[in-house]
Design a protein around this motif. Structure first.
Motif, PDB file in Angstrom:
ATOM      1  N   TRP A 165       0.843  -1.197   0.000  1.00  0.00           N
ATOM      2  CA  TRP A 165       0.000   0.000   0.000  1.00  0.00           C
ATOM      3  C   TRP A 165       0.875   1.242   0.000  1.00  0.00           C
ATOM      4  O   TRP A 165       0.667   2.169  -0.790  1.00  0.00           O
ATOM      5  CB  TRP A 165      -0.912  -0.043   1.224  1.00  0.00           C
ATOM      6  N   ALA A 166       1.897   1.248   0.877  1.00  0.00           N
ATOM      7  CA  ALA A 166       2.745   2.438   0.979  1.00  0.00           C
ATOM      8  C   ALA A 166       3.518   2.662  -0.312  1.00  0.00           C
ATOM      9  O   ALA A 166       3.621   3.781  -0.811  1.00  0.00           O
ATOM     10  CB  ALA A 166       3.705   2.291   2.154  1.00  0.00           C
ATOM     11  N   ARG A 167       4.057   1.563  -0.874  1.00  0.00           N
ATOM     12  CA  ARG A 167       4.868   1.719  -2.095  1.00  0.00           C
ATOM     13  C   ARG A 167       4.024   2.170  -3.263  1.00  0.00           C
ATOM     14  O   ARG A 167       4.447   2.995  -4.080  1.00  0.00           O
ATOM     15  CB  ARG A 167       5.546   0.389  -2.428  1.00  0.00           C
ATOM     16  N   ALA A 194       1.235   3.887  -3.080  1.00  0.00           N
ATOM     17  CA  ALA A 194       0.623   5.203  -2.875  1.00  0.00           C
ATOM     18  C   ALA A 194       1.633   6.328  -2.943  1.00  0.00           C
ATOM     19  O   ALA A 194       1.250   7.484  -2.919  1.00  0.00           O
ATOM     20  CB  ALA A 194      -0.089   5.235  -1.526  1.00  0.00           C
ATOM     21  N   SER A 195       2.914   6.016  -2.958  1.00  0.00           N
ATOM     22  CA  SER A 195       3.870   7.120  -3.056  1.00  0.00           C
ATOM     23  C   SER A 195       4.973   6.771  -4.047  1.00  0.00           C
ATOM     24  O   SER A 195       6.095   6.478  -3.692  1.00  0.00           O
ATOM     25  CB  SER A 195       4.393   7.480  -1.663  1.00  0.00           C
TER      26      SER A 195
END
Lengths: 355, 161
Positions: B22-24, B26-27
């Motif tokens: 999710w983090a990778r 989303a950014s």
């Protein structure tokens, strides 16, 4: 709002202090209990700063987005609120590259050298009456001293990276700090003169009747000079020459990836929030204000100043290097000296007229 | 494939995977670099009409060290190919590549020319191909969403080889 410090609304950390004292100070041998309570306080303030920085990054991206007719991050979490969390997790898990030619120990120490002073500043900023980790009687001097340390870190980062762009960025940061530190220090003397104290709590209390911003004619000039010099000191746009991507790639953090880069990022935002908080404390009456509790007033004013910083970033292009130096030495410095002189004369006139 | 078969469905691993992916996704910070006309469309994708920033991908980093995504936008000549490969090598893991436009996919209108690389698959691993000559900004947004879908299927366990 007139506020006793033993009221929970006025002092949100009251229960924390009471509980921490009751648990650790009363049952442990003396130096140990105090150390644990202090460590807990430091952890709490640091966490708070991390949360504030996350809110700031989100706010900046959204506000700049709206100013440019865009929407800004809005896919991650409600209204994009979790965008900073995603960025932080990603940066945490990213590979850390150390160039083979780099000087490894200074290379890894530099981000800490930049970050730690910007966190330490928060120990003396008054959130409310009596609501700071400690109220030093030389608070202003302490803030100015800490404000100079990050530049050493930036210069170290530039040197240790063994990269010409990084070195140029570090050199630019050092030159810029020297140029803007002097008008900043002189202009900070105006509120110190008006309040008659160097303690930040004392300066806020001295503004209970009249904010120093409205102390005509020197107040507005000193306020503007402080804001400009403050922005230049924390390398924010339009003074972000140390990391100007159109000229020197990414400046001093060209070779940094992953978490060390995130520390630079964190320090930059913690610094710009510290400048907003100092502007609030020195010129906008700090936590003073009607009806609402003091710490809410403090945050309202500080975020308002931060909004102005974002606004400036969204409006102005980056300065050229000679323009930056000319503004510092030929405009800001004489103006600061004149402001200080006028403030001193005005104050002595008022004192002699009022007896 | 570092995990034994019976632990493959481990709750901890799957939830960490979810958070990390999710983090990778989303950014995805792209490298600020463009080669030809596709780069104009890439810039247009950042403007108010298309707005790359909604996906958190508007942070064009000038230094490849801090970037996650390389959008190869434009014709890659044989002279430029080493530079593109070098930027890819300078990026920190995990890194992703989007091949934007017909030229980067297969040489495009210059296919068979003495000076053009027939597709960047020849020297960097490509995650998503975005066809078009040049692709519209919305096509690039589609490519980034496809890449996010791909990232969602990754696992930390698979990377430990």
């Amino acid at each position: 709002m007139n506020c006793p410090t033993d009221n929970f609304i006025c002092n949100p950390f009251l229960y924390f202090h009471l509980a921490a004292n009751a648990i650790f100070r009363d049952h442990l041998p003396e130096p140990l209990g105090t150390i644990i309570v202090l460590a807990l306080t430091v952890a709490m303030v640091t966490t708070l700063i991390a949360l504030i920085v996350m809110s700031q990054v989100w706010a900046e991206r959204r506000i700049v987005g709206f100013m440019q007719g865009r929407l800004g991050p809005n896919r991650v979490g409600p209204a994009g609120l979790l965008q900073s969390v995603a960025d932080a997790v990603k940066l945490l898990l990213k590979e850390i590259i150390i160039p083979t030619q780099a000087d490894k120990i200074p290379f890894m120490l530099a981000p800490l050298l930049v970050l730690v002073p910007s966190l330490v500043v928060w120990s003396i900023i008054p959130w409310g009456p009596g609501l700071s980790v400690t109220d030093l009687n030389i608070g202003v001097l302490f803030v100015l001293g800490l404000g100079g340390i990050p530049t050493i870190g930036i210069l170290t980062a530039g040197w240790a990276s063994s990269n010409k762009y990084a070195l140029l960025g570090g050199m630019r940061a050092a030159a810029q700090l020297i140029a803007y530190e002097i008008p900043l220090v002189i202009v900070v003397l105006v509120p110190v003169l008006l309040a008659g104290t160097m303690s930040l709590g004392g300066i806020v209390e001295a503004q209970s009747n009249l904010w120093f911003l409205f102390f005509l004619p020197v107040g507005p000039v000193a306020f503007l000079l402080f804001l400009v010099a403050g922005i230049a000191e924390v390398n924010r746009s339009p003074f972000d020459l140390p990391e100007a991507e159109s000229e020197i790639v990414a400046g001093f953090h060209t070779e940094y990836s992953g978490m060390p880069f995130a520390l630079f990022f964190l320090a930059e935002y913690a610094n710009s929030f510290a400048v907003s908080a100092m502007t609030t404390t020195l010129f906008l009456g700090g936590w003073g204000g009607p009806i609402l509790p003091p710490f809410i007033w403090f945050f309202l004013k500080t975020y308002a100043v931060f909004f102005v910083l974002v606004w400036i970033r969204g409006t102005l292009p980056r300065l050229r290097y000679d323009q930056l130096m000319r503004t510092a030495w030929k405009v800001a410095l004489p103006l600061a000296l004149v402001t200080l002189g006028v403030a001193a004369i005005e104050l002595s006139l008022i004192r002699s007229l009022l007896g | 494939m570092g995990l034994p078969m019976e632990l493959r469905q481990n709750v901890l691993i799957t939830s960490v995977d979810k958070l990390v992916n999710w983090a990778r996704g989303a950014s995805l910070w792209p490298v600020a670099f463009g080669l030809a006309c596709c780069a104009i469309e890439m810039m247009a994708a950042g403007t108010s009409r298309f707005d790359l920033s909604r996906f958190g991908a508007e942070v064009f980093r000038p230094s490849p060290r801090q970037a996650d995504l390389m959008i190869v936008a434009g014709t890659v000549t044989t002279k430029m190919a080493p530079a593109v490969r070098r930027i890819y090598d300078q990026m920190a893991e995990p890194k992703y590549v989007i091949a934007m436009g017909a030229c980067t996919i297969a040489g495009g209108p210059f296919q068979g020319s003495y000076s053009t690389v027939p597709g960047i698959d020849n020297f960097v691993p490509v995650d998503v191909h975005v066809p078009g000559c040049p692709p519209r900004p919305d096509a690039l947004l589609w490519g980034i969403m496809k890449l996010q879908e791909k990232i969602r299927t990754q696992s930390i366990a698979d990377q430990r080889r």
